[in-house]
Design an enzyme around this catalytic site. Structure first.
Site, mmCIF file in Angstrom:
data_model
loop_
_atom_site.group_PDB
_atom_site.id
_atom_site.type_symbol
_atom_site.label_atom_id
_atom_site.label_comp_id
_atom_site.label_asym_id
_atom_site.label_seq_id
_atom_site.Cartn_x
_atom_site.Cartn_y
_atom_site.Cartn_z
ATOM 1 N N GLY A 194 0.806 -0.742 0.407
ATOM 2 C CA GLY A 194 0.318 0.001 -0.068
ATOM 3 C C GLY A 194 0.972 1.339 -0.010
ATOM 4 O O GLY A 194 2.524 1.338 -0.119
ATOM 5 N N CYS A 195 0.228 1.715 0.631
ATOM 6 C CA CYS A 195 1.095 3.809 0.369
ATOM 7 C C CYS A 195 2.683 3.432 1.259
ATOM 8 O O CYS A 195 3.005 3.191 2.254
ATOM 9 C CB CYS A 195 0.013 4.955 1.360
#
Length: 173
Positions: free
Chosen positions: A11-12
């Site tokens: 993810g981020c």
């Protein structure tokens, strides 16, 4: 000292640096973009979903102090490995979790760790995080590096507000 590199997406990338940054044996964690077909992409290009890249971190570590297996056990506690359509509030291929292996040994260890955690029953769905051969990695812009230190209040708000903090605590604490 024996240096090794791990390239991991979860993810981020803002949320993928801090979990590794304080461990003995981890020398450097770089936010960047991995696996795509565009050379030296920008944050905006990757965010468009057209580059094939995913946000990732590249971890430089001393495998005599921290093994790849130990690194992966930390990694699997930083995101939802049962979701490949993004992570928490961030959706799309650029937020897909991926283990990018640099050698056959890393591939074997990644498969073993993934299977072990999957069989542990900690998640009520199967772990579907892909294990792919390393292709490339491009460091992100400077303002993304060590974001949790530079912009701690923004980072903490995002970490909590995205649902990541609650998910991790509900499965691992």
């Amino acid at each position: 000292m024996s240096q090794e590199i791990a390239t991991l997406a979860g993810g981020c990338f803002w949320c993928m640096v801090k979990p590794f940054d304080s461990f003995d044996g981890v020398n450097h964690v770089i936010s960047g973009y991995a696996g795509g077909h565009v050379e030296n992409p920008t944050y905006e290009q990757v965010g468009s979903g057209t580059t094939g890249h995913t946000e990732a971190v590249q971890i430089h570590f001393d495998n005599e102090k921290m093994t790849y297996k130990e690194l992966l056990n930390i990694y699997f506690k930083t995101f939802d490995p049962t979701d490949n359509d993004g992570q928490f509030g961030d959706r799309g291929t650029m937020y897909e979790p991926v283990i990018f292996y640099h050698s056959n040994q890393q591939k074997e260890i990644a498969e073993q760790v993934k299977d072990s955690i999957d069989q542990s029953g900690v998640f009520n769905k199967p772990i579907i995080t892909p294990i792919k051969p390393y292709k490339n990695f491009y460091p992100a812009e400077d303002y993304h590096q060590e974001f949790y230190k530079k912009e701690s209040s923004h980072y903490n708000q995002f970490y909590k507000g995205s649902g990541r903090k609650q998910f991790i605590e509900s499965h691992w604490n």
